[in-house]
Design a protein around this motif. Sequence first.
Motif, short mmCIF file in Angstrom:
data_model
loop_
_atom_site.label_atom_id
_atom_site.label_comp_id
_atom_site.label_asym_id
_atom_site.label_seq_id
_atom_site.Cartn_x
_atom_site.Cartn_y
_atom_site.Cartn_z
N LEU A 53 44.77 28.54 48.52
CA LEU A 53 44.61 28.93 47.11
C LEU A 53 45.05 30.38 46.98
O LEU A 53 44.48 31.27 47.61
CB LEU A 53 43.16 28.78 46.66
N ASP A 54 46.08 30.61 46.15
CA ASP A 54 46.57 31.96 45.89
C ASP A 54 45.88 32.45 44.62
O ASP A 54 46.22 32.04 43.51
CB ASP A 54 48.11 31.91 45.73
N VAL A 55 44.90 33.31 44.82
CA VAL A 55 44.02 33.76 43.72
C VAL A 55 44.66 34.97 43.05
O VAL A 55 44.80 36.02 43.68
CB VAL A 55 42.63 34.13 44.31
N GLY A 56 45.05 34.82 41.78
CA GLY A 56 45.81 35.88 41.11
C GLY A 56 47.24 35.85 41.64
O GLY A 56 47.78 36.83 42.13
N CYS A 57 47.88 34.69 41.51
CA CYS A 57 49.16 34.42 42.17
C CYS A 57 50.34 35.13 41.51
O CYS A 57 51.43 35.19 42.08
CB CYS A 57 49.43 32.92 42.18
N ASP A 77 45.97 32.05 38.01
CA ASP A 77 46.13 33.37 37.43
C ASP A 77 45.73 33.30 35.96
O ASP A 77 45.97 32.28 35.30
CB ASP A 77 47.60 33.84 37.55
N ALA A 78 45.17 34.39 35.45
CA ALA A 78 44.76 34.40 34.05
C ALA A 78 45.94 34.57 33.10
O ALA A 78 45.82 34.31 31.90
CB ALA A 78 43.76 35.53 33.82
N VAL A 98 46.68 28.14 34.81
CA VAL A 98 46.13 29.31 34.12
C VAL A 98 44.63 29.23 34.30
O VAL A 98 43.98 28.28 33.85
CB VAL A 98 46.49 29.28 32.61
N CYS A 99 44.07 30.19 34.99
CA CYS A 99 42.63 30.16 35.29
C CYS A 99 42.16 31.57 35.60
O CYS A 99 42.60 32.18 36.57
CB CYS A 99 42.41 29.23 36.50
#
Length: 227
Positions: A53-57, A77-78, A98-99
Amino acid sequence: MQRDHREQLNLSWQANADAWTAAVREQRIESRRLVTDTAILQAVLALAPARVLDVGCGEGWLCRGLAARGIESVGVDASAPLIEVARKAGNPRGNYRVCGYAELESQAAQLGRFDVLVCNFALLEEPLAPTLNALHGVLAPGGRLLIQTLHPWRACHDASYRDGWRVETFASFGEGFQAPMPWFFRTLESWLSLLSETGWRLQWLQEPLHPESEQPVSLLLLLGAER
Ligand SMILES: C[S@@+](CC[C@H](N)C(=O)[O-])C[C@H]1O[C@@H](n2cnc3c(N)ncnc32)[C@H](O)[C@@H]1O
């Protein structure tokens, strides 16, 4: 005030999506080109994960790099415009959502569990504990969290070595940046306390060096879950 900073942080990644994408894809950021891209990619590959999982990709370069090596990845990513350009760049083995980090907990069931969670220069806000707590919910048993962040001693410049909000203007990243980004500076002591308080145990720490100046460019942390 903190809420204003967080809102502006979020807005900056909407407004700067095109400029950021160009800066990354044209390899305009020397520290990334020479040091930190390889450092994070090698750190992930060394763990031989099946699922990342690439958090803030962002625009998705790391997911694409992992896919090229046969590793399944999901990028969250937001910033909707960044997710859109990530999707367009194509990643047959991965996908993007988008998250915001605040939604990670509610999205955990759909996301599933991951062997490695990566946060590459993507933990920029305060408070950060809710995000670090939520990441436990998407970690597979025995999984690892990798965080790469600015090296605190370098990022501090001449300001006092204390936690606090700072501003990135992107002045050295090329043209097109529309909005400055507030981000929360943390000392090394503060990083290590926060990670310990949120149930993450440090397994190793690296300080990748600039090849010419031999100054540390980033701080790279490998963590396991204590819970
Ligand atoms: C400096 S960029 C790094 C992007 C990518 N990891 C890379 O290495 O190119 C930071 C990213 O984190 C994302 N981000 C920051 N705070 C976030 C939050 N609370 N929720 C989701 N994404 C966030 C931003 O939208 C931006 O894409």
